[in-house]
Design an enzyme around this catalytic site. Structure first.
Site, PDB file in Angstrom:
ATOM      1  CG  HIS A 131      -0.486  -0.231   2.979  1.00  0.00           C
ATOM      2  ND1 HIS A 131       0.220  -0.594   3.252  1.00  0.00           N
ATOM      3  CD2 HIS A 131      -0.076   1.379   3.056  1.00  0.00           C
ATOM      4  CE1 HIS A 131       0.240   0.279   4.574  1.00  0.00           C
ATOM      5  NE2 HIS A 131       0.568   1.698   4.265  1.00  0.00           N
ATOM      6  CG  ASP A 161      -0.286  -4.386   2.412  1.00  0.00           C
ATOM      7  OD1 ASP A 161      -0.034  -3.406   1.595  1.00  0.00           O
ATOM      8  OD2 ASP A 161      -0.266  -3.423   3.755  1.00  0.00           O
ATOM      9  CB  SER A 235       3.266   1.389   6.005  1.00  0.00           C
ATOM     10  OG  SER A 235       1.815   2.002   6.201  1.00  0.00           O
TER      11      SER A 235
END
Length: 485
Positions: A131, A161, A235
């Site tokens: 992402h 992911d 992230s």
């Protein structure tokens, strides 16, 4: 005069009393302060212990920080102009120019995003979240020494992911890999990343839980939960143990405000490494396949099976010709261990299977009729489920599988309907929102689709546009997919 003298004498007495009280209070306060400093001094041993802990943490962080990178992405977004209220040349001629071409003209703007990543190979391979780089037209990577490189996407896996990018550089500081299976609840972990663009921020916490699934972040979930502060921009950054080893990839937070609330999630390093190695070697993820449908064990089933703990996965269905059928698995069997690892629940078993290389022979311990048995199975490849890998294809991001008799029966699909059934669609796929899970694709650009092989073969020829005939809710329909629609 006498009255004045009385007032003067009274004032002097009050002043003397006030000074005396002040001196007493001052003396008492000074005594208490001295007593506090003497009685509550920090011992030399405590100071040395805290100093050692602080120095140890600093050493770990200094060893890891050169492996952490900033990732900046940009992508161009096109937005349709506002339609004219009247389709009249007069209005177009006199009013469109007045509003700077606002009407009916597509608008284009650049969207930027930031995240983190970790160097996993000295030759320039970097691990991050999918992402973070999703849909990016340009990827920039900033190293610890402030050098900036162009990043190239090697591959991604939306189901976990995970994404791998590469920069043209050698001799980079690669992080050491840790064994996430050995993590224990309560163990100290450190999260490093770039929250809110703040370069190389370090936070410390503990492992709050392991094996978190059904969180709703990815299809395959086996998250490490931690209270180490993870915020937007973290992230893709590393979660490391006290040895400075990579044990997780920081992925998401649980928050009602958008900020840190003490619950963060990281992808275990063991899962990330399997996906990464497959993406680098095969440009796609090759997953193991057992061919069973399972669900969690409940307390009643555990009691009747003689199990003291509610751990395991109950087999509810077996696919024809699958490795499970060949191994002799049966419905109602309870799988309690797989390849030497204790099975926690259905999601855990699913993750264990897909992480096993196809062709590998594994032992499974099962409970059948209250007795324990060991069954041996050779894991197959999850080849029934395919996705178009060409990112420029309008069919990119569509996962399909063959339409079996069992699926027909479960979804009430008539025998006259032939094709492949959609099992999932990536959020950034051109088909997202137009096609859906459970649709049966029958035809693409006038070519019949009878199997997954047909779908893959035809989709490789499709680029910017596809006319798709499909079956949904008892009727056949068609749509036209276009890139950028």
């Amino acid at each position: 005069m006498k009255k004045n003298r009385k007032f003067i004498i009274s004032g002097i007495l009050l002043l003397l009393i006030g000074v005396t009280i002040g001196l007493v209070i001052s003396s008492k306060f000074d005594f208490q302060t001295k007593g506090f400093s003497e009685d509550y001094q920090i011992s030399k041993e405590s100071q040395e212990l805290l100093s050692k802990i602080g120095n140890a943490m600093a050493e770990v962080i200094q060893a890891v920080r050169p492996s952490v990178v900033n990732i900046y992405t940009t992508k161009k977004i096109k937005r349709q102009g506002i339609p004219f209220p009247f389709n009249d040349p007069f209005f177009r001629r006199f009013f469109d120019d007045e509003f700077g071409g606002l009407f009916n003209r597509p608008k284009e703007f650049t969207q930027t995003a930031l995240g983190s990543g970790v160097i996993v190979d000295p030759s320039g391979y970097i691990l991050t979240n999918y992402h973070v780089i999703k849909g990016a037209d340009e990827i920039k990577v900033k190293l610890y020494d402030k050098k900036v490189f162009d990043g190239t996407l090697v591959g991604y896996d939306a189901k976990t992911d995970i994404a791998v990018i590469k920069i043209k550089s050698n001799g980079l500081r690669a992080i050491k890999w840790g064994d996430s299976d050995k993590l224990k609840v309560g163990e100290t972990v450190i999260a490093i990343g770039n929250p809110y663009g703040l370069n190389l921020t370090v936070t410390r916490g503990i492992v709050s839980a392991t094996g978190r699934a059904n969180v709703g972040i990815a299809d395959y979930e086996d998250f490490i939960q931690t209270d180490a502060a993870i915020n937007p921009g973290n992230s893709g950054g590393p979660l490391v143990n006290v040895s400075g080893e990579l044990v997780g990839i920081n992925t998401a937070i649980f928050s009602t405000t958008g900020g840190y609330q003490g619950i963060g999630f990281a992808i275990p390093s063991n899962m990330a490494k399997v996906v990464m190695d497959s993406l680098i070697k095969n440009k796609k993820v090759i997953r193991g396949w057992l061919g069973v449908t399972v669900q969690d064990l409940d307390i009643e089933m555990a009691k009747t099976s003689g199990l003291k703990e509610i751990k395991g996965a109950v087999v509810t269905d077996i696919q024809d010709g699958s490795p499970a059928e060949k191994a002799g698995l049966m419905r109602k069997d309870i799988i309690i261990s797989f390849n030497g690892k204790e099975v926690e629940d259905a999601a855990h078993l699913r993750n264990l299977v897909v992480s096993t290389p196809p062709g590998k022979t594994v032992n499974m311990e099962i409970i059948r009729g209250g007795k324990r048995y060991t069954i041996t199975a050779t894991i197959g490849e999850l080849g029934a489920e395919q996705m178009v890998s060409e990112s420029e294809s309008v069919l990119a991001g569509i996962y399909v599988e063959d339409l079996t008799s069992k699926i027909r029966s479960q979804l009430h699909i008539p025998k006259k309907i032939n094709g492949v059934i959609i099992s999932s669609i990536d959020p950034d796929s051109p088909a997202d929102g137009l096609l859906m899970r459970g649709d049966v694709i029958m035809e693409i650009n006038n070519e019949k689709i009878n199997s997954v092989k047909d779908f893959v073969r035809v989709s490789k020829k499709v680029k910017n546009e596809a006319i798709i005939w499909f079956f949904r809710d008892g009727r056949v329909s068609y749509i036209t997919l276009k890139v950028g629609q």
